[in-house]
Write a protein that holds these residues in place. Structure first.
Motif, PDB file in Angstrom:
ATOM      1  N   HIS A 169      29.228   0.957  54.698  1.00 13.99           N
ATOM      2  CA  HIS A 169      30.104   0.246  55.459  1.00 13.99           C
ATOM      3  C   HIS A 169      31.459   0.417  54.799  1.00 13.99           C
ATOM      4  O   HIS A 169      32.111  -0.405  54.155  1.00 13.99           O
ATOM      5  N   VAL A 170      32.012   1.487  54.948  1.00 14.70           N
ATOM      6  CA  VAL A 170      33.389   1.958  54.145  1.00 14.70           C
ATOM      7  C   VAL A 170      34.374   2.128  55.237  1.00 14.70           C
ATOM      8  O   VAL A 170      34.278   3.045  55.992  1.00 14.70           O
ATOM      9  N   THR A 171      35.375   1.356  55.065  1.00 13.80           N
ATOM     10  CA  THR A 171      36.463   1.586  55.949  1.00 13.80           C
ATOM     11  C   THR A 171      37.823   1.790  55.122  1.00 13.80           C
ATOM     12  O   THR A 171      38.061   1.172  54.277  1.00 13.80           O
ATOM     13  N   ALA A 172      38.762   2.727  55.592  1.00 13.33           N
ATOM     14  CA  ALA A 172      39.812   3.108  54.841  1.00 13.33           C
ATOM     15  C   ALA A 172      41.262   3.002  55.860  1.00 13.33           C
ATOM     16  O   ALA A 172      40.949   3.612  57.028  1.00 13.33           O
ATOM     17  N   VAL A 173      42.244   2.229  55.625  1.00 10.01           N
ATOM     18  CA  VAL A 173      43.120   2.202  56.615  1.00 10.01           C
ATOM     19  C   VAL A 173      44.444   3.092  55.600  1.00 10.01           C
ATOM     20  O   VAL A 173      44.912   2.417  54.720  1.00 10.01           O
ATOM     21  N   LEU A 174      44.995   3.767  56.351  1.00  7.90           N
ATOM     22  CA  LEU A 174      46.122   4.661  55.506  1.00  7.90           C
ATOM     23  C   LEU A 174      47.342   4.467  56.646  1.00  7.90           C
ATOM     24  O   LEU A 174      47.481   5.263  57.583  1.00  7.90           O
ATOM     25  N   ASP A 175      48.346   3.648  56.178  1.00  8.44           N
ATOM     26  CA  ASP A 175      49.691   3.285  57.046  1.00  8.44           C
ATOM     27  C   ASP A 175      50.585   4.375  56.266  1.00  8.44           C
ATOM     28  O   ASP A 175      51.520   3.606  55.509  1.00  8.44           O
ATOM     29  N   THR A 176      50.409   5.421  56.476  1.00 10.59           N
ATOM     30  CA  THR A 176      51.440   6.493  55.950  1.00 10.59           C
ATOM     31  C   THR A 176      51.466   7.670  56.502  1.00 10.59           C
ATOM     32  O   THR A 176      50.733   7.697  57.576  1.00 10.59           O
ATOM     33  N   SER A 177      52.378   8.816  56.502  1.00  4.05           N
ATOM     34  CA  SER A 177      52.292  10.006  57.207  1.00  4.05           C
ATOM     35  C   SER A 177      52.721  10.930  56.214  1.00  4.05           C
ATOM     36  O   SER A 177      53.141  10.705  55.198  1.00  4.05           O
ATOM     37  N   TYR A 178      52.602  12.192  56.411  1.00  2.70           N
ATOM     38  CA  TYR A 178      53.039  13.384  55.310  1.00  2.70           C
ATOM     39  C   TYR A 178      54.096  14.207  55.807  1.00  2.70           C
ATOM     40  O   TYR A 178      54.513  14.999  54.923  1.00  2.70           O
ATOM     41  N   TYR A 179      54.403  14.489  56.780  1.00  5.82           N
ATOM     42  CA  TYR A 179      55.439  15.310  57.513  1.00  5.82           C
ATOM     43  C   TYR A 179      56.765  14.488  57.606  1.00  5.82           C
ATOM     44  O   TYR A 179      57.005  13.502  58.234  1.00  5.82           O
ATOM     45  N   ALA A 180      57.840  14.865  56.922  1.00  6.15           N
ATOM     46  CA  ALA A 180      58.997  14.377  56.838  1.00  6.15           C
ATOM     47  C   ALA A 180      59.899  15.278  57.768  1.00  6.15           C
ATOM     48  O   ALA A 180      60.392  16.370  57.308  1.00  6.15           O
TER      49      ALA A 180
END
Length: 716
Positions: A169-180
């Motif tokens: 029961h592991v959930t990660a939320v990543l509100d980011t991006s990598y390409y500028a």
């Protein structure tokens, strides 16, 4: 890594932050004490960084942490003591990784639930060990150690940490991006990505930590929800009414407030994508999961929802004299800005909360029907009962700050002559669209979405004067305002009308599902929704897994399958927007049987009896709906009411509407139609007489009497 050796490695950093080793150990011990609590426990580590010493500040990351905290506590049953947040300067690389090991790694058991969230900058870096490809990385608060040494948290490091937790029961939320992107962005539009530094080298401790993690056994298959699905997409922040937030985080948490636990995450993210698109952003979320039986695993039951009842928010404090402070995180983002005084929210115990004021995501309300034996308490969920919207809603256009001062003055003056247009400065107040110059040709003006997309057919000639440009846009603006008004009726999560609509392509033996929407407040348990997600919905889930706007081929034959599962007859209207510029509507015409009468068809109410299913347009017009080219984007709003759309049809009848073969065609008076629609929904409300205190310049909409479902797709 042993706890003592890890602390020795980061001791100097902790000292800079003013945290002694003893204090850190005490902090960790506090979380250890919770181990005695009954399983399953729910643990969260939430990271939000607005202030970066070497980068432009962000403005919505701390709000994201607050959005997640309120959701996890009130909707998923997390204890405040089990949610650890690191914000701004607290969120160094060392502190993030130490917190992960101490708060999660040292505590989690096989039945526990874990949520990790990161809001902040992302970037890419080339490692010496892998010179061919760029690696994704999260930028912590101390990301830039020197001119050449960077202190990033590699995405690979995070994934290995997540896999090391002994629970599924592991959930990660990543509100980011990598390409500028290298192209200029509209002023006021903040993106969560920093350009890669060609000469940068990753700090040695991070590389050492990564190598140690690679020796550990993977114990879980985490679900990772990301703000973007394309490597070159950017995660954006949006300025709402009184606050900024990550577009993805707000849309995701808002949907999870309203939904029920039977929904698959693919379906959930499709709704999130639709919400993000309505806010003018082509940013598609992404889902990563390693489990083979993905359909069974990917439900929001992965978070062990605390209640099967959806809500628009929760009481966060009880004040004296029957007053309460509210959290409104479950309201749709467009609705929140205009959610008016005297709107009513109902507790599950029956008491009503009458909205008195709102600031950002919080509000003050008066509690009615208070009984001493059943006094409302902090933490109680509430549901929308009556939505009050002002009648004087304008279209808000932001002026790009890259315009010269004289250009902004001329634009403001010109927009003032259009009517029902509010002008603001980009980045300072919420807006619907942005007026600015084309990045490639600075002498041409156009209208842009908040995500920087040029609205089709809004660009003028080279060297066009600002006032001429605004005058040229004038006829298009009422259409955009009309769409804004009917989008404010959206209430899939709160409606008490039990309706369901499926957009289908007529193909072969059985239709192929493109999109499906259903009111969820009428489902008391997950049983009905689970049933709807089997058999014929499997094809929809396959489409949802792409997590992008569904595409329909030119020449396709389309239909809506509309089901009225309520105990009352409902009336239906379909309105929409094509290419964000042309209003469209379904024309329910019927041709007169009398050959001597005028050839212009008559309009009729579209009514669906209780328990009946309607095929639109076939059941109404006996004609086919064939998708014509060229390629375009389309948004439809299906609006249901327990009362006839008398004013709306009257407005349609007075217009010179097209009497062609296509049942869905251009709408020539969209603003008049939108206002008539809201008036019809207002007239359908049964509580108007009880709300004498509500101003006459408001629309009063009762959730028992209307439902509004949103669909968006592209033709290509």
């Amino acid at each position: 890594m042993k706890r003592r050796s890890f602390l020795q490695r980061i001791g100097s950093i902790l000292a800079v932050l003013g945290i002694t080793e003893t204090e850190w150990l005490t902090l960790g011990d506090r979380y250890y004490q919770a181990l005695a609590q009954p399983n399953p426990r729910k643990l969260a580590l939430l990271i939000g960084i607005n202030q970066y010493p070497q980068s432009p500040y962000l403005s919505g990351c701390l709000t994201d942490v607050e959005l997640q905290t309120e959701l996890l506590m009130h909707r998923f049953g997390f204890l405040a003591s089990d949610i650890l947040t690191l914000t701004d300067e607290q969120a160094s690389r060392e502190s993030i990784e130490a917190a992960f090991l101490e708060h999660l790694g040292k505590q989690v058991k096989s039945t526990d639930v874990v949520v990790f969230h990161f809001s902040g900058y992302g970037t890419r870096i080339q490692l010496e060990t892998s010179s061919d490809t760029l690696q994704n990385a999260l930028v912590p608060a101390n990301g830039y150690q020197s001119e050449t040494i960077v202190n990033y948290v590699l995405e690979e490091t995070l994934l290995l940490l997540l896999r090391s937790l002994p629970t599924e029961h592991v959930t990660a939320v990543l509100d980011t991006s990598y390409y500028a992107p290298t192209t200029a962005q509209l002023a006021g539009s903040r993106i969560r990505a920093r350009p890669e530094l060609p000469e940068a080298q990753l700090a040695a401790p991070e590389l050492d930590f990564l190598q140690q993690l690679k020796t550990q056994k993977s114990l879980s298959h985490p679900i990772v929800l990301s703000a973007t699905s394309n490597p070159k997409q950017v995660a954006r922040e949006v300025l709402f009414s009184g606050f900024s937030a990550g577009l993805f985080t707000y849309a995701l948490t808002q949907y999870f407030w309203e939904t029920t636990p039977a929904t698959t995450i693919q379906v959930s993210l499709d709704h999130v994508r639709n919400s993000m698109q309505q806010l003018g952003n082509k940013q598609y979320p992404n889902l990563a999961n390693e489990q083979k039986n993905q359909q069974a695993a990917l439900t929001i039951e992965n978070l062990l929802l605390d209640s099967n009842i959806g809500a628009e928010g929760a009481i966060i404090a009880i004040k004296e004299e029957g007053k309460a402070n509210l959290w409104l995180g479950g309201l749709p983002p467009k609705v929140l800005e205009y959610y008016g005084v005297n709107s009513r929210l109902k507790l599950l115990t029956g008491e009503e909360l009458i909205l008195r004021s709102r600031t950002g995501l919080t509000a003050k309300a008066q509690i009615s029907q208070i009984e001493a034996a059943n006094s409302p308490q902090a933490g109680q969920l509430f549901q929308e009962s009556v939505r009050v919207l002002p009648r004087s809603i304008n279209l808000t256009v932001a002026l790009d700050t890259r315009l010269e001062r004289i250009e902004r003055v001329d634009a403001t003056s010109a927009f003032a002559g259009v009517g029902r247009i509010s002008v603001v400065v980009a980045g300072e107040q919420p807006a619907d669209y942005v007026f600015g110059k084309l990045p490639q040709t600075s002498s041409r003006y156009g209208l842009f979405s908040l995500g920087g997309e040029l609205i089709p057919n809004t660009v003028g000639e080279i060297e066009e004067a600002v006032k001429i440009a605004v005058q040229r846009l004038g006829p298009k603006l009422p259409t955009l305002l009309a769409a804004k008004l009917w989008q404010l009726t959206e209430n899939q999560g709160s409606s008490h009308l039990q309706v369901k609509a499926t957009l289908e392509i007529i193909s072969g033996i059985s239709p192929r599902i493109v999109l499906q929407r259903e009111t969820v407040r009428t489902l008391n348990t997950g049983t009905s929704l689970k049933k709807s997600l089997s058999s014929r919905d499997d094809s929809a889930n396959r489409l949802y897994s792409a997590l992008s706007t569904p595409t329909v081929s030119i020449g396709s034959k389309m239909q809506y399958r509309v089901q009225n599962n309520s105990d009352r007859a409902v009336y239906l209207m379909l309105l929409g927007l094509k290419n964000s510029s042309t209003a469209i509507a379904f024309y329910p015409w019927q041709t007169s049987q009398d050959a001597n009468t005028a050839t212009k068809p008559l309009l009729k109410q579209v009514v669906i009896a209780p328990g009946e299913t309607l095929i639109l347009p076939q059941n109404i017009t006996a004609s086919e709906w064939v998708i014509s080219g060229p390629a375009y984007e389309s948004e439809h709003q299906l609006i249901f009411s327990t009362s006839p759309f008398s004013e709306t049809l009257k407005a349609l009848e007075t217009a010179k509407y097209p009497a062609g073969e296509q049942p869905i065609g251009a709408l020539v008076n969209p603003l008049e139609i939108a206002q008539a629609l809201l008036q019809d929904l207002h007239n359908a409300s049964t509580v108007k007489a009880e709300m004498n205190g509500t101003a006459a310049d408001s629309y009063i909409l009762d959730v028992n009497n209307w439902a509004s479902l949103s669909f968006s797709y592209q033709v290509g």
